[in-house]
Each structure stands twice: as structure tokens, then as C-alpha cells.
Design a protein around this motif. Structure first.
Motif, PDB file in Angstrom:
ATOM      1  N   MET A   1      86.725 -42.660  54.274  1.00 55.65           N
ATOM      2  CA  MET A   1      87.040 -41.287  54.082  1.00 55.65           C
ATOM      3  C   MET A   1      87.814 -40.427  55.141  1.00 55.65           C
ATOM      4  SD  MET A   1      84.184 -38.353  53.300  1.00 55.65           S
ATOM      5  CE  MET A   1      83.544 -38.515  54.999  1.00 55.65           C
ATOM      6  N   THR A   2      88.781 -39.791  54.774  1.00 51.40           N
ATOM      7  CA  THR A   2      89.604 -39.152  55.599  1.00 51.40           C
ATOM      8  C   THR A   2      88.959 -38.378  56.120  1.00 51.40           C
ATOM      9  OG1 THR A   2      91.543 -39.419  54.117  1.00 51.40           O
ATOM     10  CG2 THR A   2      91.873 -37.805  55.763  1.00 51.40           C
ATOM     11  N   GLN A   3      89.246 -37.915  57.660  1.00 55.25           N
ATOM     12  CA  GLN A   3      88.427 -36.838  58.441  1.00 55.25           C
ATOM     13  C   GLN A   3      88.934 -35.734  58.287  1.00 55.25           C
ATOM     14  OE1 GLN A   3      89.070 -37.461  62.962  1.00 55.25           O
ATOM     15  NE2 GLN A   3      87.041 -37.065  63.134  1.00 55.25           N
ATOM     16  N   THR A   4      88.125 -34.762  58.189  1.00 49.58           N
ATOM     17  CA  THR A   4      88.778 -33.129  57.955  1.00 49.58           C
ATOM     18  C   THR A   4      89.057 -32.818  59.112  1.00 49.58           C
ATOM     19  OG1 THR A   4      87.273 -33.314  56.253  1.00 49.58           O
ATOM     20  CG2 THR A   4      87.999 -31.141  56.862  1.00 49.58           C
ATOM     21  N   ILE A   5      90.203 -32.131  59.281  1.00 48.39           N
ATOM     22  CA  ILE A   5      90.746 -31.197  60.519  1.00 48.39           C
ATOM     23  C   ILE A   5      90.468 -29.840  60.346  1.00 48.39           C
ATOM     24  CG2 ILE A   5      92.630 -30.721  61.831  1.00 48.39           C
ATOM     25  CD1 ILE A   5      93.880 -33.543  61.174  1.00 48.39           C
ATOM     26  N   VAL A   6      89.701 -29.212  61.116  1.00 47.07           N
ATOM     27  CA  VAL A   6      89.282 -27.810  60.981  1.00 47.07           C
ATOM     28  C   VAL A   6      89.928 -27.068  62.408  1.00 47.07           C
ATOM     29  CG1 VAL A   6      87.389 -26.161  61.027  1.00 47.07           C
ATOM     30  CG2 VAL A   6      87.143 -28.583  60.074  1.00 47.07           C
ATOM     31  N   GLY A   7      90.296 -25.817  61.891  1.00 52.23           N
ATOM     32  CA  GLY A   7      90.830 -25.169  63.296  1.00 52.23           C
ATOM     33  C   GLY A   7      90.033 -23.896  63.351  1.00 52.23           C
ATOM     34  N   VAL A   8      89.615 -23.555  64.560  1.00 51.66           N
ATOM     35  CA  VAL A   8      88.650 -22.685  64.805  1.00 51.66           C
ATOM     36  C   VAL A   8      89.053 -21.531  65.821  1.00 51.66           C
ATOM     37  CG1 VAL A   8      86.364 -21.951  65.671  1.00 51.66           C
ATOM     38  CG2 VAL A   8      86.564 -23.954  64.199  1.00 51.66           C
ATOM     39  N   ASP A   9      89.266 -20.303  65.424  1.00 53.07           N
ATOM     40  CA  ASP A   9      89.761 -19.339  66.265  1.00 53.07           C
ATOM     41  C   ASP A   9      88.451 -18.833  66.811  1.00 53.07           C
ATOM     42  OD1 ASP A   9      91.270 -17.626  67.714  1.00 53.07           O
ATOM     43  OD2 ASP A   9      91.129 -16.075  66.293  1.00 53.07           O
ATOM     44  N   ILE A  10      88.003 -18.922  68.152  1.00 52.81           N
ATOM     45  CA  ILE A  10      86.880 -18.173  68.869  1.00 52.81           C
ATOM     46  C   ILE A  10      86.862 -16.878  68.978  1.00 52.81           C
ATOM     47  CG2 ILE A  10      85.258 -18.792  70.838  1.00 52.81           C
ATOM     48  CD1 ILE A  10      86.222 -21.481  71.009  1.00 52.81           C
ATOM     49  N   ALA A  11      85.999 -16.019  69.042  1.00 51.51           N
ATOM     50  CA  ALA A  11      85.921 -14.699  69.422  1.00 51.51           C
ATOM     51  C   ALA A  11      84.344 -14.491  69.816  1.00 51.51           C
ATOM     52  CB  ALA A  11      86.109 -13.766  67.956  1.00 51.51           C
TER      53      ALA A  11
ATOM     54  N   VAL B   1      91.336 -27.590  55.174  1.00 50.84           N
ATOM     55  CA  VAL B   1      91.955 -27.815  53.926  1.00 50.84           C
ATOM     56  C   VAL B   1      91.166 -29.139  53.332  1.00 50.84           C
ATOM     57  CG1 VAL B   1      94.008 -28.735  52.570  1.00 50.84           C
ATOM     58  CG2 VAL B   1      94.193 -27.162  54.602  1.00 50.84           C
ATOM     59  N   ASP B   2      90.752 -28.720  52.140  1.00 48.38           N
ATOM     60  CA  ASP B   2      89.805 -30.187  51.847  1.00 48.38           C
ATOM     61  C   ASP B   2      90.617 -31.359  51.394  1.00 48.38           C
ATOM     62  OD1 ASP B   2      88.237 -31.776  49.704  1.00 48.38           O
ATOM     63  OD2 ASP B   2      86.925 -29.965  49.729  1.00 48.38           O
ATOM     64  N   PRO B   3      90.138 -32.337  51.864  1.00 48.07           N
ATOM     65  CA  PRO B   3      91.051 -33.531  51.741  1.00 48.07           C
ATOM     66  C   PRO B   3      91.202 -34.169  50.405  1.00 48.07           C
ATOM     67  CG  PRO B   3      89.068 -34.378  52.822  1.00 48.07           C
ATOM     68  CD  PRO B   3      89.164 -32.432  52.840  1.00 48.07           C
ATOM     69  N   GLU B   4      89.937 -33.862  49.528  1.00 44.59           N
ATOM     70  CA  GLU B   4      90.172 -34.280  48.243  1.00 44.59           C
ATOM     71  C   GLU B   4      90.521 -33.340  47.197  1.00 44.59           C
ATOM     72  OE1 GLU B   4      86.157 -35.164  47.452  1.00 44.59           O
ATOM     73  OE2 GLU B   4      85.782 -36.918  49.089  1.00 44.59           O
ATOM     74  N   THR B   5      90.229 -32.116  47.430  1.00 42.20           N
ATOM     75  CA  THR B   5      90.893 -31.064  46.247  1.00 42.20           C
ATOM     76  C   THR B   5      92.125 -30.435  46.772  1.00 42.20           C
ATOM     77  OG1 THR B   5      89.402 -29.265  47.149  1.00 42.20           O
ATOM     78  CG2 THR B   5      88.428 -30.820  45.402  1.00 42.20           C
ATOM     79  N   GLY B   6      92.398 -30.526  48.123  1.00 43.09           N
ATOM     80  CA  GLY B   6      93.494 -29.774  48.481  1.00 43.09           C
ATOM     81  C   GLY B   6      93.232 -28.098  48.634  1.00 43.09           C
TER      82      GLY B   6
END
Length: 339
Positions: A1-11, A20-25
Motif C-alpha cells: 500500500m502506498t504511504q500517505t504523505i501528510v503536511g501539518v502546519d502547527i499552531a 491527498v488520498d492515494p486511492e481516490t485522489g
């Protein structure tokens, strides 16, 4: 399964998440409250989570790693290049997501013990700054009344008693008493700085890495403890050259069309550790009777400050080699280029 990449802006209160969902886009960019941030990732498959290296990022990185996720901390300057339009939380989270996908140098995730040591260094640095400000303030105020003294703490302590006695007949007692209190306050700062240094020394006695590199000429208590805590894991750097470049101890480069011009040191990375290494290198150049043939040859060809920075670069490489390969310091060691 493709690893999901998540960007997080901390506050402080609301985190912005972009992935971005790797399966549905499907593109997901939504705010998550601080109280529900860890719960948001608790039941997800292991992800690659990218964050800017800023206040609080080390804490969140440790918590997310405990959940089984992979965390990539990046310098804010690197992330900024990917935010080409409006500056808001959604755009920042998207820029972090894009930067996470790139091959870039990561900021090491430190343990709580390493962060505690760095906190002691920051507090000591602040106290030293306050002490210097206090000394300069006293010298400046006394100069207004015609009393000039030499630079430094020793000159101040030697002259201030007599100066206050002479001025006590001319100036109001409220000013003389306040100046005397400010001078006595330097002793309190000295005591606080000494207490922090004793605590750092106790920590170094129990840390094998800091104790090992403290025997290097030019590397003392402050440099050894700061280097181990700042580096995190030595294996995070491919070589001692990369570690020295990360500290900004290499020349900056400009050029085009195959013509490269070297400038002064880049001054990237941790300013505090770089300053300690430069001061340690300066002590070797000035105080060691025979610093070695390499230093003697450099002094014949280059200015003294260039030689000092080159020695600091060498110290950084020695520190990395000892920590990465778990080897003791040897004065007669000669590096051999691998065949």
C-alpha cells in the motif's frame, strides 16, 4: 500500500492538515483542534508526516513516532519556497506537504533529555547576555559622570567601589544605592550561570557520547554537551563533511556556466554550536604550543580567521566521526580515503 504523505502546519490552538488520498485522489485540507490532533492520527495507517521545525514540533514529532508514523521535520526556509501565493494556514499546510515530497535534509528529532540539555544552554546563554548588558549599562551610566573604566568584568570590579565612593558626595543617595545594587546583582547572575554549568557537567558524566568527545582539544563542557544534544543522531548525517556544512562552517558558493566562486562561510544551521566550535578552534590556534603541521601550513597560506574557521570545521568532522563510528579520540589518527 502506498504511504500517505501528510503536511501539518502547527499552531497553538488549531493545526492545519493537508494530504491527498492515494486511492481516490481526494484533496483534504482541514483544520484540526489541538485537543483532537493526536486522535486524528491514532487510527490511521502509518503515514509520512511533514512539519516545519518550530516551537512545539519536537514534542509532536515524538508523540507521532510513538504511534508508528514517520515524521520529517524541515527548516522553515526550505518550506517557504513552496508557498508561492497567499500566506494562510491552508496554503502553509499545502506547502509543507509539497516540501515533504522533496529530497531534503531533515532536522533530527531529539529526545526529551537532549532537549533538556539544549534548554539549559539557552538559559545560560540568556544569563550571560544579561550579565554583559548589565556590565555595559553600568559603565555607560558612570561615564555620564566623568568616570571611565576599562572594558570587562575585572576592570569593573576593580574600579566601581572607589568610583561610587567618590560620587557619593556629589550624587543623590538613591542613585548610588541603585548602582551598588546593580553591581551586586552580577554576583547572582554568576551564581546562576555556575549552577547551570554544574548541572551540565553532571549530565555529561552520565552520557558516554558527550564524555567521549570532551577529550578533543578545543572541545570542552559546553561544546560537548551542545554538540550531542543538537546533533540528535550522528547517523542522520552521511559524513562529517555534511555535518560541518549543516553547521555553516563551509564556504558559500555562487556561479554559473561552470564557473564557481567561493565566498565566506555560509553561516547556516545552529549559530550557537558554530560559535562554540569557532571559539574552541581559536583556543587551539592561540594556546596550544604545537597545534600541528597542518595548522602551520595553513597559517602560511591563509589569513588567521580563515585558519580558525578551518580548524572549527575539522573539529566538527572529528566529533561526527567519533559519534558515528563509536571510536575514541586518537591524536595520531590519520584518515584514509576509501578505495
Amino acid at each position: 500500500m502506498t504511504q500517505t504523505i501528510v503536511g501539518v502546519d502547527i499552531a497553538k490552538n488549531v493545526m492545519q492538515v493537508h494530504w491527498v488520498d492515494p486511492e481516490t485522489g481526494e484533496i483534504v485540507n482541514r483544520p484540526v483542534k489541538r485537543a483532537a490532533f493526536l486522535e486524528y492520527f491514532a487510527n490511521r495507517h502509518p503515514c509520512l508526516i511533514g512539519m516545519e521545525s518550530c516551537s512545539g514540533s519536537q514534542h509532536w514529532a515524538r508523540r507521532l513516532i510513538e504511534m508508528g508514523h514517520q515524521v520529517k521535520l524541515m527548516p522553515a526556509k526550505f518550506v517557504k519556497a513552496f508557498n508561492i501565493r497567499n500566506k494562510n494556514d491552508a496554503a502553509d499546510a499545502r506547502a509543507i506537504w509539497m516540501a515533504t515530497r522533496m529530497d531534503s535534509k531533515e532536522v533530527a528529532v531529539k529526545t526529551e533529555a537532549q532537549q533538556a540539555v539544549l534548554a539549559l544552554h539557552r538559559m545560560r546563554q540568556q544569563l550571560v547576555k544579561f550579565r554583559t548588558m548589565q556590565i555595559n549599562s553600568l559603565r555607560g551610566l558612570l561615564t555620564e559622570y566623568g568616570e571611565v573604566m576599562g572594558v570587562g568584568r575585572t576592570a569593573l570590579d576593580r574600579a566601581v567601589v572607589g568610583i561610587l565612593e567618590r560620587l557619593s558626595g556629589r550624587l543623590p543617595a538613591i542613585l548610588i544605592d541603585t548602582l551598588r545594587e546593580q553591581w551586586k546583582g552580577l554576583d547572582d547572575l554568576d551564581r546562576q550561570i555556575g549552577q547551570i554549568e554544574r548541572r551540565l557537567n553532571e549530565w555529561m558524566k552520565g552520557d558516554q557520547s558527550a564524555k567521549a568527545i570532551s577529550v578533543i582539544p578545543g572541545v570542552g563542557l559546553l561544546t560537548a554537551t551542545a554538540a550531542v544534544a543538537t546533533m540528535g543522531r550522528a547517523k542522520a548525517f552521511k559524513s562529517g563533511r555534511e555535518f560541518a556544512a549543516w553547521l555553516g562552517l563551509v564556504p558559500g558558493q555562487t556561479g554559473s556556466g561552470g564557473k564557481i566562486e567561493l565566498q565566506g562561510i555560509s553561516k547556516r544551521g545552529d549559530t550557537y554550536l558554530r560559535t562554540l566550535l569557532v571559539h574552541g578552534a581559536r583556543s587551539i590556534i592561540y594556546r596550544v604550543k604545537e597545534p600541528g603541521p597542518w595548522v602551520a601550513q595553513m597559517k602560511q597560506r591563509r589569513p588567521l580567521n580563515v585558519v580558525i574557521v578551518a580548524m572549527a570545521n575539522k573539529l566538527a568532522r572529528i566529533i561526527w566521526a567519533m559519534l558515528a563510528h563509536q571510536r575514541p579520540y586518537r591524536k595520531d589518527h590519520e584518515s584514509v580515503r576509501p578505495t
